[in-house]
Design a protein around this motif. Structure first.
Motif, PDB file in Angstrom:
ATOM      1  N   MET A   1      -4.893 -15.023   6.631  1.00 12.24           N
ATOM      2  CA  MET A   1      -4.062 -14.499   5.535  1.00 12.24           C
ATOM      3  C   MET A   1      -2.722 -14.635   5.625  1.00 12.24           C
ATOM      4  O   MET A   1      -2.148 -14.406   6.706  1.00 12.24           O
ATOM      5  CB  MET A   1      -4.550 -13.126   5.290  1.00 12.24           C
ATOM      6  CG  MET A   1      -4.080 -12.540   4.142  1.00 12.24           C
ATOM      7  SD  MET A   1      -4.787 -10.883   3.576  1.00 12.24           S
ATOM      8  CE  MET A   1      -3.481 -10.116   2.801  1.00 12.24           C
ATOM      9  N   ASN A   2      -2.252 -15.279   4.657  1.00 10.79           N
ATOM     10  CA  ASN A   2      -0.465 -15.369   4.674  1.00 10.79           C
ATOM     11  C   ASN A   2       0.046 -14.346   4.032  1.00 10.79           C
ATOM     12  O   ASN A   2       0.128 -14.005   3.058  1.00 10.79           O
ATOM     13  CB  ASN A   2      -0.416 -16.679   3.758  1.00 10.79           C
ATOM     14  CG  ASN A   2       1.247 -17.325   3.960  1.00 10.79           C
ATOM     15  OD1 ASN A   2       1.725 -16.678   4.941  1.00 10.79           O
ATOM     16  ND2 ASN A   2       1.324 -18.353   3.441  1.00 10.79           N
ATOM     17  N   ASN A   3       0.865 -13.651   4.826  1.00 16.04           N
ATOM     18  CA  ASN A   3       1.551 -12.367   4.712  1.00 16.04           C
ATOM     19  C   ASN A   3       3.070 -12.862   4.568  1.00 16.04           C
ATOM     20  O   ASN A   3       3.812 -12.757   5.787  1.00 16.04           O
ATOM     21  CB  ASN A   3       1.418 -11.323   5.677  1.00 16.04           C
ATOM     22  CG  ASN A   3       1.697 -10.160   5.201  1.00 16.04           C
ATOM     23  OD1 ASN A   3       2.494 -10.034   4.318  1.00 16.04           O
ATOM     24  ND2 ASN A   3       1.682  -9.260   5.805  1.00 16.04           N
ATOM     25  N   ASN A   4       3.691 -12.888   3.355  1.00 18.75           N
ATOM     26  CA  ASN A   4       5.021 -13.107   3.292  1.00 18.75           C
ATOM     27  C   ASN A   4       5.767 -11.925   2.613  1.00 18.75           C
ATOM     28  O   ASN A   4       6.962 -11.896   2.130  1.00 18.75           O
ATOM     29  CB  ASN A   4       5.359 -14.114   2.110  1.00 18.75           C
ATOM     30  CG  ASN A   4       4.733 -15.535   2.440  1.00 18.75           C
ATOM     31  OD1 ASN A   4       5.119 -15.790   3.694  1.00 18.75           O
ATOM     32  ND2 ASN A   4       3.854 -16.164   1.795  1.00 18.75           N
ATOM     33  N   ARG A   5       5.382 -10.699   2.833  1.00 21.60           N
ATOM     34  CA  ARG A   5       5.985  -9.608   2.720  1.00 21.60           C
ATOM     35  C   ARG A   5       7.479  -9.428   3.187  1.00 21.60           C
ATOM     36  O   ARG A   5       8.458  -9.103   2.492  1.00 21.60           O
ATOM     37  CB  ARG A   5       5.421  -8.299   3.001  1.00 21.60           C
ATOM     38  CG  ARG A   5       4.162  -7.987   2.040  1.00 21.60           C
ATOM     39  CD  ARG A   5       3.621  -6.766   2.493  1.00 21.60           C
ATOM     40  NE  ARG A   5       2.474  -6.629   1.764  1.00 21.60           N
ATOM     41  CZ  ARG A   5       1.327  -5.791   1.809  1.00 21.60           C
ATOM     42  NH1 ARG A   5       1.639  -4.962   2.702  1.00 21.60           N
ATOM     43  NH2 ARG A   5       0.213  -5.509   1.203  1.00 21.60           N
ATOM     44  N   GLY A   6       7.825  -9.756   4.345  1.00 22.21           N
ATOM     45  CA  GLY A   6       9.161  -9.694   4.917  1.00 22.21           C
ATOM     46  C   GLY A   6      10.073 -10.717   4.272  1.00 22.21           C
ATOM     47  O   GLY A   6      11.199 -10.488   3.939  1.00 22.21           O
ATOM     48  N   LEU A   7       9.594 -11.801   3.766  1.00 24.65           N
ATOM     49  CA  LEU A   7      10.326 -12.949   3.032  1.00 24.65           C
ATOM     50  C   LEU A   7      10.916 -12.258   1.593  1.00 24.65           C
ATOM     51  O   LEU A   7      11.813 -12.207   1.110  1.00 24.65           O
ATOM     52  CB  LEU A   7       9.735 -14.173   2.996  1.00 24.65           C
ATOM     53  CG  LEU A   7      10.315 -15.076   1.959  1.00 24.65           C
ATOM     54  CD1 LEU A   7      11.753 -15.656   2.788  1.00 24.65           C
ATOM     55  CD2 LEU A   7       9.493 -16.457   2.012  1.00 24.65           C
ATOM     56  N   TRP A   8       9.642 -11.579   1.181  1.00 26.69           N
ATOM     57  CA  TRP A   8       9.997 -10.948  -0.247  1.00 26.69           C
ATOM     58  C   TRP A   8      10.928  -9.840  -0.333  1.00 26.69           C
ATOM     59  O   TRP A   8      11.848  -9.930  -1.136  1.00 26.69           O
ATOM     60  CB  TRP A   8       8.769 -10.377  -0.917  1.00 26.69           C
ATOM     61  CG  TRP A   8       7.800 -11.470  -1.490  1.00 26.69           C
ATOM     62  CD1 TRP A   8       6.848 -12.194  -1.016  1.00 26.69           C
ATOM     63  CD2 TRP A   8       8.276 -12.276  -2.883  1.00 26.69           C
ATOM     64  NE1 TRP A   8       6.116 -13.127  -1.962  1.00 26.69           N
ATOM     65  CE2 TRP A   8       7.140 -13.130  -3.152  1.00 26.69           C
ATOM     66  CE3 TRP A   8       9.233 -12.270  -3.492  1.00 26.69           C
ATOM     67  CZ2 TRP A   8       7.123 -14.068  -4.078  1.00 26.69           C
ATOM     68  CZ3 TRP A   8       9.283 -13.043  -4.887  1.00 26.69           C
ATOM     69  CH2 TRP A   8       8.283 -14.064  -4.908  1.00 26.69           C
ATOM     70  N   VAL A   9      10.916  -8.987   0.866  1.00 31.13           N
ATOM     71  CA  VAL A   9      11.899  -7.995   1.158  1.00 31.13           C
ATOM     72  C   VAL A   9      13.323  -8.391   1.235  1.00 31.13           C
ATOM     73  O   VAL A   9      14.126  -7.856   0.665  1.00 31.13           O
ATOM     74  CB  VAL A   9      11.302  -6.991   2.161  1.00 31.13           C
ATOM     75  CG1 VAL A   9      12.491  -6.086   2.648  1.00 31.13           C
ATOM     76  CG2 VAL A   9      10.063  -6.390   1.787  1.00 31.13           C
ATOM     77  N   ALA A  57       4.848  -4.406  -3.863  1.00 39.14           N
ATOM     78  CA  ALA A  57       3.802  -3.721  -3.427  1.00 39.14           C
ATOM     79  C   ALA A  57       2.527  -3.552  -4.413  1.00 39.14           C
ATOM     80  O   ALA A  57       1.320  -3.736  -3.954  1.00 39.14           O
ATOM     81  CB  ALA A  57       4.216  -1.929  -3.089  1.00 39.14           C
ATOM     82  N   PHE A  58       2.627  -3.182  -5.849  1.00 40.23           N
ATOM     83  CA  PHE A  58       1.774  -3.458  -6.663  1.00 40.23           C
ATOM     84  C   PHE A  58       1.190  -4.898  -6.894  1.00 40.23           C
ATOM     85  O   PHE A  58      -0.286  -4.848  -6.906  1.00 40.23           O
ATOM     86  CB  PHE A  58       2.273  -2.799  -8.042  1.00 40.23           C
ATOM     87  CG  PHE A  58       1.175  -2.872  -9.262  1.00 40.23           C
ATOM     88  CD1 PHE A  58       0.114  -1.988  -9.333  1.00 40.23           C
ATOM     89  CD2 PHE A  58       1.070  -4.172 -10.115  1.00 40.23           C
ATOM     90  CE1 PHE A  58      -0.591  -2.198 -10.309  1.00 40.23           C
ATOM     91  CE2 PHE A  58       0.284  -4.277 -11.051  1.00 40.23           C
ATOM     92  CZ  PHE A  58      -0.608  -3.265 -11.216  1.00 40.23           C
ATOM     93  N   LEU A  59       1.787  -5.864  -6.865  1.00 37.69           N
ATOM     94  CA  LEU A  59       1.369  -7.143  -7.140  1.00 37.69           C
ATOM     95  C   LEU A  59       0.730  -7.551  -5.518  1.00 37.69           C
ATOM     96  O   LEU A  59       0.050  -8.730  -5.733  1.00 37.69           O
ATOM     97  CB  LEU A  59       2.489  -7.915  -7.434  1.00 37.69           C
ATOM     98  CG  LEU A  59       2.928  -7.727  -8.828  1.00 37.69           C
ATOM     99  CD1 LEU A  59       4.179  -8.794  -8.936  1.00 37.69           C
ATOM    100  CD2 LEU A  59       2.025  -7.923  -9.815  1.00 37.69           C
ATOM    101  N   THR A  60       0.889  -7.363  -4.499  1.00 38.34           N
ATOM    102  CA  THR A  60       0.611  -7.711  -3.265  1.00 38.34           C
ATOM    103  C   THR A  60      -0.541  -6.860  -2.684  1.00 38.34           C
ATOM    104  O   THR A  60      -1.216  -7.324  -1.490  1.00 38.34           O
ATOM    105  CB  THR A  60       1.665  -8.169  -2.201  1.00 38.34           C
ATOM    106  OG1 THR A  60       2.241  -6.847  -1.913  1.00 38.34           O
ATOM    107  CG2 THR A  60       2.595  -9.110  -2.732  1.00 38.34           C
ATOM    108  N   ARG A  61      -0.928  -5.946  -3.158  1.00 35.85           N
ATOM    109  CA  ARG A  61      -1.889  -5.028  -2.440  1.00 35.85           C
ATOM    110  C   ARG A  61      -3.285  -5.565  -2.587  1.00 35.85           C
ATOM    111  O   ARG A  61      -3.419  -6.555  -3.398  1.00 35.85           O
ATOM    112  CB  ARG A  61      -2.223  -3.824  -3.333  1.00 35.85           C
ATOM    113  CG  ARG A  61      -2.695  -3.560  -4.505  1.00 35.85           C
ATOM    114  CD  ARG A  61      -2.843  -2.259  -5.090  1.00 35.85           C
ATOM    115  NE  ARG A  61      -3.310  -2.350  -6.305  1.00 35.85           N
ATOM    116  CZ  ARG A  61      -3.162  -1.299  -7.432  1.00 35.85           C
ATOM    117  NH1 ARG A  61      -2.291  -0.501  -7.179  1.00 35.85           N
ATOM    118  NH2 ARG A  61      -3.597  -1.820  -8.463  1.00 35.85           N
ATOM    119  N   ALA A  62      -4.005  -5.130  -1.529  1.00 37.81           N
ATOM    120  CA  ALA A  62      -5.437  -5.858  -1.435  1.00 37.81           C
ATOM    121  C   ALA A  62      -6.327  -5.578  -2.536  1.00 37.81           C
ATOM    122  O   ALA A  62      -6.412  -4.239  -2.982  1.00 37.81           O
ATOM    123  CB  ALA A  62      -6.119  -5.297  -0.107  1.00 37.81           C
TER     124      ALA A  62
END
Length: 64
Positions: A1-9, A57-62
């Motif tokens: 799974m590709n996790n880009n949360r750090g980039l988004w923050v 957080a709303f858009l990327t939650r599982a």
């Protein structure tokens, strides 16, 4: 799974700096004292980053 949360923050915080700068400059040009303009910019930063992180957080939650 590709996790880009750090980039988004990082992107959100960078955009927040632009919002803070614009808000502070506009407040200063409107006649506010420098400390008040800084606080205005800080409030704009906090509001923007808080809202943007909540949306992220709303858009990327599982999806369950």
């Amino acid at each position: 799974m590709n996790n880009n949360r750090g980039l988004w923050v990082a992107l959100i915080v960078t955009a927040g700096f632009f919002v803070a700068f614009a808000g502070g400059v506009l407040a200063w040009l409107g006649g506010a004292a420098v400390p008040v303009a800084v606080l205005t910019g800080a409030g704009g930063f906090a509001g923007f980053v808080g809202l943007a992180v909540a949306v992220m957080a709303f858009l990327t939650r599982a999806q369950d």
